[in-house]
Design a protein around this motif. Structure first.
Motif, PDB file in Angstrom:
ATOM      1  N   HIS A   1       0.850  -1.198   0.000  1.00 46.63           N
ATOM      2  CA  HIS A   1       0.000   0.000   0.000  1.00 46.63           C
ATOM      3  C   HIS A   1       0.880   1.241   0.000  1.00 46.63           C
ATOM      4  O   HIS A   1       2.033   1.197   0.410  1.00 46.63           O
TER       5      HIS A   1
ATOM      6  N   GLU B   1       2.544   3.985   1.229  1.00 51.64           N
ATOM      7  CA  GLU B   1       3.033   4.645   2.444  1.00 51.64           C
ATOM      8  C   GLU B   1       4.541   4.727   2.305  1.00 51.64           C
ATOM      9  O   GLU B   1       5.143   3.932   1.575  1.00 51.64           O
TER      10      GLU B   1
ATOM     11  N   GLU C   1       6.730   1.704   2.660  1.00 51.75           N
ATOM     12  CA  GLU C   1       6.526   0.724   1.585  1.00 51.75           C
ATOM     13  C   GLU C   1       7.174   1.168   0.274  1.00 51.75           C
ATOM     14  O   GLU C   1       7.724   0.346  -0.448  1.00 51.75           O
TER      15      GLU C   1
ATOM     16  N   HIS D   1      -4.037  -1.797   5.833  1.00 48.80           N
ATOM     17  CA  HIS D   1      -4.731  -0.507   5.760  1.00 48.80           C
ATOM     18  C   HIS D   1      -4.483   0.063   4.363  1.00 48.80           C
ATOM     19  O   HIS D   1      -3.598  -0.384   3.646  1.00 48.80           O
TER      20      HIS D   1
ATOM     21  N   ASP E   1       2.195  -5.248   6.583  1.00 48.72           N
ATOM     22  CA  ASP E   1       2.110  -4.918   8.018  1.00 48.72           C
ATOM     23  C   ASP E   1       1.333  -5.955   8.834  1.00 48.72           C
ATOM     24  O   ASP E   1       1.245  -5.806  10.058  1.00 48.72           O
TER      25      ASP E   1
HETATM   26 FE   LIG Z   1       1.453   0.431   6.524  1.00 49.90          FE
END
Ligand SMILES: [Fe+2]
Ligand SMILES: [Fe+2]
Length: 241
Positions: free
Chosen positions: A69, A71, A74, A135, A154
């Motif tokens: 995702h 972020e 990442e 998320h 995560d």
């Molecule tokens: Fe995350």
């Protein structure tokens, strides 16, 4: 100092421990014909991570850069990798590509849709969307079908400068980490939706034997059991009003 361990054949875990958070940031290299880096990592960690990757492969020959995702931990250093490796392409969910990545990135991403396969040569990584898990609307995971390895981002995050891989149950450390984070400014970081349990059960149905965890020890064993147990832990931590 990055610690490097081969957690499955041709799959290396490159771990940088951040004492300020008591947390590991783990990146994974697949050494194959078309090398893959899963987690581009934070920009601030790029010089150290590049040096570590260079111990395994020529980083200019990197072909794929993928993550779960959008972020910074990442994919914050995505553009640094793309500049270093001229033939590298990023691969993320189609939602990630459309919503954030193609604007952020110096080259367009490959947008993965359900059941797409990213082949590195010997290994085949099938894409599974996992919206809001751990998320992010754009979240998804990759599952390698011959070795049964799940890049689970995560999920199962836990604290400490822990071993590269464990066969012990990760549920208790995960439960403790969730309880701790729920007391701080990051509370609510894992949204609980009507689909949460179903997505985790779908991932359990893959029967992963190795799970590459972003923060904490990777796991070897019966991943399906652990993912089903995780559904209960997430419900307990985030599902109650
Ligand atoms: Fe995350
Ligand atoms: Fe993370």
């Amino acid at each position: 100092m990055t610690s490097i361990h081969e957690i499955a054949p041709d799959l290396f875990r490159l771990s940088i421990y951040a004492p300020a958070f008591d947390m590991q940031f783990n990146h994974f290299v697949v050494r194959d014909e078309e090398p893959l880096l899963f987690h581009a990592g934070l920009k601030g960690m790029f010089p150290e991570l590049r040096e570590a990757v260079a111990k395994l492969i020529d980083p200019t020959q990197l072909r794929w850069i993928a993550w779960s995702h959008f972020e910074s931990d990442e994919c914050g250093a995505l553009n640094d990798w793309l500049q270093l490796a001229p033939n590298a392409q990023s691969a993320c969910t189609l939602i990630g590509k459309l919503v954030s990545v193609d604007d952020f990135s110096i080259r367009p991403a490959r947008g993965m849709t359900p059941d797409d396969v990213l082949s590195t040569g010997k290994y085949r990584y099938r894409f599974h969307p996992s919206p809001h898990i751990p998320h992010g609307w754009d979240a998804g995971v990759l599952f390698e079908e011959t070795r049964k390895t799940l890049f689970c981002s995560d999920l199962f995050h836990h604290f400490g400068n822990v071993d590269p891989i464990t066969t012990s149950d990760l549920i208790e450390p995960t439960r403790q980490a969730m309880a701790q984070l729920q007391q701080g400014p990051l509370a609510g970081y894992m949204p609980y939706t009507q689909k949460t349990e179903g997505v985790l059960r779908t991932l359990a149905g893959l029967k992963p034997e190795t799970m590459a965890v972003m923060h904490g020890s990777s796991f070897r064993g019966q991943g399906d059991r652990l993912l089903c147990d995780l559904a209960g832990v997430i419900t307990e931590a985030f599902g109650k009003a």
